[in-house]
Scaffold this motif. Structure first.
Motif, short mmCIF file in Angstrom:
data_model
loop_
_atom_site.label_atom_id
_atom_site.label_comp_id
_atom_site.label_asym_id
_atom_site.label_seq_id
_atom_site.Cartn_x
_atom_site.Cartn_y
_atom_site.Cartn_z
N HIS A 104 -34.68 -31.25 -38.08
CA HIS A 104 -34.44 -29.98 -38.77
C HIS A 104 -33.09 -29.43 -38.31
O HIS A 104 -32.91 -29.13 -37.13
CB HIS A 104 -35.56 -28.99 -38.43
N GLN A 105 -32.15 -29.36 -39.23
CA GLN A 105 -30.81 -28.86 -38.90
C GLN A 105 -30.48 -27.70 -39.83
O GLN A 105 -30.08 -27.91 -40.97
CB GLN A 105 -29.80 -30.00 -39.08
N PRO A 106 -30.70 -26.46 -39.34
CA PRO A 106 -30.40 -25.30 -40.20
C PRO A 106 -28.93 -25.29 -40.57
O PRO A 106 -28.10 -25.83 -39.84
CB PRO A 106 -30.75 -24.10 -39.31
N PRO A 107 -28.57 -24.65 -41.70
CA PRO A 107 -27.16 -24.60 -42.09
C PRO A 107 -26.34 -23.87 -41.03
O PRO A 107 -26.79 -22.89 -40.46
CB PRO A 107 -27.18 -23.84 -43.42
N GLY A 108 -25.17 -24.36 -40.76
CA GLY A 108 -24.30 -23.75 -39.73
C GLY A 108 -22.97 -24.43 -39.82
O GLY A 108 -22.39 -24.53 -40.90
N GLY A 143 -29.10 -22.43 -49.79
CA GLY A 143 -28.45 -21.89 -48.60
C GLY A 143 -29.40 -21.37 -47.54
O GLY A 143 -28.97 -20.79 -46.54
N GLY A 144 -30.72 -21.57 -47.74
CA GLY A 144 -31.70 -21.04 -46.78
C GLY A 144 -31.90 -21.95 -45.58
O GLY A 144 -31.40 -23.07 -45.54
N GLN A 145 -32.67 -21.43 -44.62
CA GLN A 145 -33.02 -22.20 -43.43
C GLN A 145 -34.10 -23.24 -43.74
O GLN A 145 -34.38 -24.11 -42.92
CB GLN A 145 -33.60 -21.25 -42.36
N GLY A 146 -34.78 -23.07 -44.87
CA GLY A 146 -35.92 -23.95 -45.17
C GLY A 146 -37.13 -23.65 -44.30
O GLY A 146 -38.15 -24.33 -44.36
N ALA A 147 -37.05 -22.61 -43.49
CA ALA A 147 -38.10 -22.27 -42.54
C ALA A 147 -37.89 -20.83 -42.05
O ALA A 147 -36.76 -20.36 -42.06
CB ALA A 147 -38.08 -23.21 -41.34
N GLY A 359 -33.10 -16.66 -45.76
CA GLY A 359 -31.67 -16.48 -46.01
C GLY A 359 -31.19 -17.18 -47.27
O GLY A 359 -29.98 -17.23 -47.54
N ALA A 360 -32.10 -17.75 -48.05
CA ALA A 360 -31.69 -18.39 -49.31
C ALA A 360 -31.10 -17.35 -50.25
O ALA A 360 -31.42 -16.15 -50.15
CB ALA A 360 -32.90 -19.06 -49.97
#
Ligand SMILES: Nc1ncnc2c1ncn2[C@@H]1O[C@H](COP(=O)(O)OP(=O)(O)O)[C@@H](O)[C@H]1O
Ligand SMILES: [Mg+2]
Length: 372
Positions: A104-108, A143-147, A359-360
């Motif tokens: 799991h790699q959140p956007p950054g 663009g969300g964290q997916g979580a 955050g999507a």
């Protein structure tokens, strides 16, 4: 399928303790839990998943084989529960399968992605049921964290018309959902749930987890180590945020403890307080009155963690925790029920994410359909 009303939810979380399986029917903002079943994950499969979770270690062959094996296990779990409840594939609208997260790699700085495996085609073929899976990646495409994804489900079934409720899900990772009386809803991952308690316990006692937190209860908390652990940069970040084994794992923990000479049981005691403190602080940071706090997830069975959590909440003038069982849903099955509900949302073409949480850039329908 015309008369089918039942959804199955499959959840295998960061802890890899088991495959939680539920059968659920829904009616107007409430649900009926028809039955539940725990399917064990063989030690070899668990070891392979852990190998796949290690950042930097990339093995496409192992990934594909484990994807297949988990697909079979998820199907077995569904079939066992269907047999237990005398349900056939004709009774099931769809199975909502979270899958097993291996990265799991959140956007950054780098592009965001989240990878859950457990081949849904396999589940569909072996059960004869439609399967909904791949819930996180659509949110990330916006663009969300997916979580976390469970807050939308919490908003559906747990709100109170005049009280602000916080729902705390203590799985491997812990996440909170704030349900304002006004209808507002937000939430985020708070950091570790059981994950550090589990890995430390496995290393030093050879048991999968610290039963009822008894081992940790024999130790004494180290204030110095507690302060050190709190410097993890995840806590400085503001939501939306999400985390996983990539941030909190045994290697990181060992690096942190190396500077201190502390007995293993004292470290376990410190981890119980650390986990409790970071959850309580996340709730306190919201700086608004919280009327009630409900806990779900396996962490509720760690009595030492819960004792610490109540103390940490009291120190911040926050109410003591209750079980989600007090508001109608057994704490062990909330997350699996959430994936049954997310499957229903997909079938009904309704959104499953909450932009305020992930955050999507927009609400969107989550998941893909795999027909039998
Ligand atoms: N009797 C118990 N005593 C202490 N901890 C427990 C007990 N039962 C479950 N747990 C904890 O709960 C974890 C599983 O919680 P779960 O909500 O399934 O997490 P996940 O969603 O990550 O799979 C276990 O790994 C363990 O740490
Ligand atoms: Mg679990």
């Amino acid at each position: 399928m015309k008369n089918a009303v039942t959804f199955i939810g499959l959840m295998s979380g960061t802890s890899m303790d088991s495959i939680d399986t539920v059968a659920v029917t829904f009616s107007n903002k409430s649900l009926d839990l028809l039955g539940s079943y725990t399917h064990s994950i063989p030690a070899k499969v668990k070891a392979d998943i852990l190998t796949l979770c290690a950042p930097g270690l990339d093995n496409v062959q192992l990934l594909a084989e484990t994807d297949h094996r988990l697909g079979e296990l998820f199907a077995e779990a569904s079939l066992a529960l269907m047999a237990q409840l005398s349900l056939s594939s004709k009774d099931i609208v769809a199975i909502g399968s979270h899958g097993q997260t291996i990265r799991h790699q959140p956007p950054g700085h780098k592009p965001g992605f989240s990878l859950q495996i457990g081949n849904p085609n396999q589940i569909a073929a072996l059960t004869g049921c439609s399967v909904i899976a791949d819930f996180r990646r659509k949110d990330m495409a916006y663009g969300g964290q997916g979580a976390p994804l469970v807050p939308a489900f919490h908003r559906e079934i747990f709100p109170h018309p005049s009280k602000t409720r916080v729902i705390v899900n203590i799985g491997g990772i812990s996440n909170i959902t704030i349900l304002e009386a006004s209808g507002g809803c937000y939430g985020f991952d708070t950091g570790p749930g059981n994950i550090l308690l589990d890995v430390w316990c496995q290393k030093h006692t050879n048991k999968n987890y610290d039963h009822e937190g008894r081992w940790g209860a024999t130790g004494k908390c180290s204030d110095a180590l507690l302060s050190q652990l709190k410097t993890h940069n995840f806590f400085a970040r503001k939501g939306p945020k999400s985390t996983g084994r990539e941030d909190f794992n045994l290697e990181w923990l060992e690096e942190q403890t190396r500077l201190f000479e502390i007995a293993p049981a004292d470290i376990q005691a410190t981890l119980a307080l650390y986990t409790a403190e970071t959850i309580a602080q996340s709730i306190a940071d919201l700086a608004q009155p919280t009327d009630e706090i409900f806990v779900c997830g396996g962490g509720i069975l760690n009595l030492e963690l819960i004792r610490n959590l109540n103390e940490s909440l009291l120190n911040r003038m926050l109410p003591a925790i209750q079980s989600t069982g007090n508001i109608g849903l057994d704490p062990n099955w909330v997350e699996a029920c959430a994936f049954a509900w997310l499957a229903k949302q997909r079938i009904d073409m309704q959104p499953g994410n909450l932009p305020a949480v992930t955050g999507a850039s927009q609400q969107t329908v989550l998941g893909c359909i795999y027909l039998p």
